[in-house]
Design a protein around this motif. Structure first.
Motif, short mmCIF file in Angstrom:
data_model
loop_
_atom_site.label_atom_id
_atom_site.label_comp_id
_atom_site.label_asym_id
_atom_site.label_seq_id
_atom_site.Cartn_x
_atom_site.Cartn_y
_atom_site.Cartn_z
N PHE A 112 0.82 -1.21 0.00
CA PHE A 112 0.00 0.00 0.00
C PHE A 112 0.86 1.26 0.00
O PHE A 112 0.47 2.27 -0.59
N PHE A 113 2.01 1.19 0.65
CA PHE A 113 2.91 2.35 0.62
C PHE A 113 3.41 2.59 -0.80
O PHE A 113 3.48 3.73 -1.26
N GLN A 114 3.76 1.52 -1.49
CA GLN A 114 4.25 1.65 -2.86
C GLN A 114 3.15 2.09 -3.82
O GLN A 114 3.44 2.58 -4.92
N SER A 115 1.89 1.92 -3.40
CA SER A 115 0.74 2.25 -4.26
C SER A 115 0.02 3.50 -3.78
O SER A 115 -1.15 3.71 -4.11
N GLN A 116 0.69 4.34 -3.00
CA GLN A 116 0.06 5.55 -2.45
C GLN A 116 -0.49 6.46 -3.54
O GLN A 116 -1.59 7.00 -3.43
N ARG A 117 0.28 6.64 -4.59
CA ARG A 117 -0.14 7.54 -5.66
C ARG A 117 -1.40 7.02 -6.34
O ARG A 117 -2.35 7.78 -6.59
N GLN A 118 -1.43 5.72 -6.64
CA GLN A 118 -2.61 5.13 -7.27
C GLN A 118 -3.83 5.23 -6.36
O GLN A 118 -4.95 5.45 -6.81
N LEU A 119 -3.60 5.06 -5.05
CA LEU A 119 -4.70 5.17 -4.09
C LEU A 119 -5.24 6.59 -4.06
O LEU A 119 -6.47 6.80 -3.98
N LEU A 120 -4.36 7.56 -4.14
CA LEU A 120 -4.79 8.97 -4.16
C LEU A 120 -5.61 9.26 -5.42
O LEU A 120 -6.67 9.90 -5.34
N TYR A 121 -5.13 8.77 -6.58
CA TYR A 121 -5.87 8.98 -7.82
C TYR A 121 -7.26 8.35 -7.73
O TYR A 121 -8.26 8.94 -8.17
N SER A 122 -7.31 7.15 -7.18
CA SER A 122 -8.58 6.44 -7.06
C SER A 122 -9.55 7.22 -6.18
O SER A 122 -10.73 7.37 -6.51
N PHE A 123 -9.06 7.73 -5.07
CA PHE A 123 -9.90 8.50 -4.15
C PHE A 123 -10.40 9.78 -4.81
O PHE A 123 -11.58 10.14 -4.69
N GLY A 167 -6.49 -1.61 -9.65
CA GLY A 167 -6.65 -1.55 -11.10
C GLY A 167 -5.68 -0.59 -11.74
O GLY A 167 -5.13 -0.85 -12.82
N PHE A 168 -5.41 0.54 -11.07
CA PHE A 168 -4.44 1.50 -11.59
C PHE A 168 -3.02 0.93 -11.56
O PHE A 168 -2.22 1.22 -12.45
N VAL A 169 -2.72 0.16 -10.51
CA VAL A 169 -1.40 -0.51 -10.45
C VAL A 169 -1.23 -1.42 -11.66
O VAL A 169 -0.18 -1.44 -12.30
N LEU A 219 -1.71 5.08 7.34
CA LEU A 219 -0.74 5.41 8.38
C LEU A 219 0.28 4.29 8.61
O LEU A 219 1.50 4.55 8.65
N LEU A 220 -0.19 3.06 8.78
CA LEU A 220 0.72 1.94 9.04
C LEU A 220 1.77 1.76 7.94
O LEU A 220 2.96 1.58 8.25
N PRO A 221 1.39 1.81 6.65
CA PRO A 221 2.43 1.71 5.61
C PRO A 221 3.50 2.79 5.73
O PRO A 221 4.68 2.52 5.52
N ILE A 222 3.11 4.02 6.09
CA ILE A 222 4.07 5.11 6.24
C ILE A 222 5.00 4.83 7.43
O ILE A 222 6.22 5.01 7.34
N LEU A 223 4.42 4.40 8.55
CA LEU A 223 5.22 4.12 9.75
C LEU A 223 6.21 2.98 9.50
O LEU A 223 7.37 3.06 9.91
N LEU A 224 5.76 1.92 8.84
CA LEU A 224 6.65 0.80 8.55
C LEU A 224 7.77 1.20 7.61
O LEU A 224 8.91 0.76 7.77
N ASN A 225 7.44 2.04 6.63
CA ASN A 225 8.48 2.50 5.70
C ASN A 225 9.51 3.36 6.41
O ASN A 225 10.72 3.25 6.15
N ARG A 226 9.05 4.23 7.32
CA ARG A 226 9.99 5.05 8.09
C ARG A 226 10.89 4.19 8.95
O ARG A 226 12.10 4.44 9.05
N LYS A 227 10.30 3.19 9.58
CA LYS A 227 11.08 2.29 10.43
C LYS A 227 12.14 1.56 9.60
O LYS A 227 13.30 1.45 10.02
N GLU A 228 11.75 1.09 8.43
CA GLU A 228 12.69 0.38 7.56
C GLU A 228 13.80 1.31 7.09
O GLU A 228 14.96 0.90 7.02
N THR A 229 13.46 2.56 6.80
CA THR A 229 14.45 3.54 6.35
C THR A 229 15.47 3.83 7.45
O THR A 229 16.67 3.89 7.21
N VAL A 230 14.96 3.99 8.68
CA VAL A 230 15.84 4.25 9.82
C VAL A 230 16.79 3.07 10.04
O VAL A 230 17.98 3.25 10.30
N GLU A 231 16.26 1.85 9.94
CA GLU A 231 17.08 0.66 10.14
C GLU A 231 18.16 0.55 9.07
O GLU A 231 19.32 0.21 9.37
N LYS A 232 17.82 0.88 7.83
CA LYS A 232 18.80 0.82 6.74
C LYS A 232 19.90 1.86 6.96
O LYS A 232 21.08 1.60 6.73
#
Length: 338
Positions: A93-104, A233-235, A308-321
């Motif tokens: 869902f984090f990788q598909s944020q843009r498509q989700l925004l377009y859909s909304f 579908g947009f993905v 929210l959860l996809p954003i938080l997980l991505n931030r956590k992964e970025t910090v760990e990297k």
């Protein structure tokens, strides 16, 4: 066999095992199992012929490492189901944020068009919802039970048909993306206009709050899931339109895999929405607090899990990297300072 000969004979194999164990994220479990069998044989031979040697100690250690790696791999497979819902799907869902925004945005604009069109043309809602449905609703309003449509069918049968219908709509929103995303946009547009016209129709009758509290008990999850299915579908469609450096076939394959993963994640949402519509929405006399808890709780879940959860997980992964990168560079930085 002399120990030195035994060492020379198996040294290459043992080195290969060491290299394999270092590849934690890409260990081949079948290859690992084959090595484990061979090493247990080597260990047994060494314990018999060289019980006090360093070779036996070494083999005992590396065999234990393989055993732990195999156990860890099995444990990870058993937790695959949990990992899918807690990490893989939110990451998608984090990788598909843009498509989700377009859909909304498309769905929201369609709702607005439905509202405006109904406000200017009383016949618009009949065009969209059909004369039979509108006439039935008007009769229910006159009888003093505007939400009677949700009580007209057996709960069990209603749950079955509604859940299947919702899954079918989401599947169409996903599959129609194959037509360069236009198909998904059309499904979203059509459903958005229906919702806007339907909700404004009740507003015109002075029943907005009544209809809102009833419809959005199940609609919060149901509508959100349709919007998310449109994003899937947009993905799919964008994988054809914008393949990047990949061939269109490769891009389509990857896009389809991502989109299917999103749609699988929506099935429980539709099941819960179907349950609420079939068994809870019909309870029009339920306390206001209960209705608000369900609606706000559903909205909160959608926003948390899909945004929210996809954003938080991505931030956590970025910090760990970053932390791993800094730790790896520290020796070099220290050396340069000296």
């Amino acid at each position: 066999m002399r120990e030195v000969v035994f060492l020379r004979k198996n040294e290459k194999k043992w080195r290969e095992v060491e290299q394999l164990l270092k590849q934690e994220s890409s260990i081949n479990p079948d290859r690992l199992a084959d090595f484990y069998i061979e090493l247990t044989d080597d260990l047994a031979f060494a314990q018999t012929n060289y019980p006090e040697s360093k070779t036996t100690i070494y083999l005992n250690g590396i065999t234990a490492e393989i055993h732990q790696a195999i156990y860890k791999n099995k444990k990870e497979k058993s937790g695959r189901f949990i990992k899918f819902w807690t990490h893989e799907l939110p990451k998608e869902f984090f990788q598909s944020q843009r498509q989700l925004l377009y859909s909304f945005i498309i769905f929201a604009l369609a709702v607005l068009i439905g509202v405006v069109s109904t406000s200017y043309d009383d016949g618009f809602v009949r065009l969209i919802m059909g004369d039979n449905y509108v006439n039935m609703t008007l009769e229910n309003i006159e009888k003093g039970d505007p939400m009677a449509v949700y009580k007209s069918q057996d709960s069990d049968m209603m749950f079955y048909t509604i859940t299947l219908n919702n899954i079918s709509v989401s599947f169409k929103a996903f599959v129609m993306g194959i037509f360069f995303s236009i198909g998904s946009a059309w499904i979203l547009f059509k459903n958005g206009i229906m919702l806007g016209a339907f909700q404004y129709f009740f507003y015109q009758k002075g029943l907005f709050v009544t209809s809102f509290l009833a419809i959005w008990i199940h609609g919060t999850l149901e509508i959100s899931a349709i919007v998310i299915a449109g994003a899937a579908g947009f993905v799919l469609g964008n994988s054809i339109l914008f393949p990047g450096t990949l061939s269109r076939l490769t891009s389509l394959t990857k896009g389809a895999r991502r989109a299917v993963k999103i749609c699988i994640g929506l099935i429980p949402i539709f099941v819960v929405a179907g349950f609420l519509e079939s068994y809870v929405t019909r309870l029009t006399e339920a306390p206001l607090l209960i209705k608000l808890i369900i609606i706000i709780g559903s909205a909160g879940f959608i926003l948390y899990y899909f945004v929210l959860l996809p954003i938080l997980l991505n931030r956590k992964e970025t910090v760990e990297k970053k932390s791993i990168l800094i730790n790896n560079l520290e020796p070099e930085i220290t050396l340069l300072k000296n």
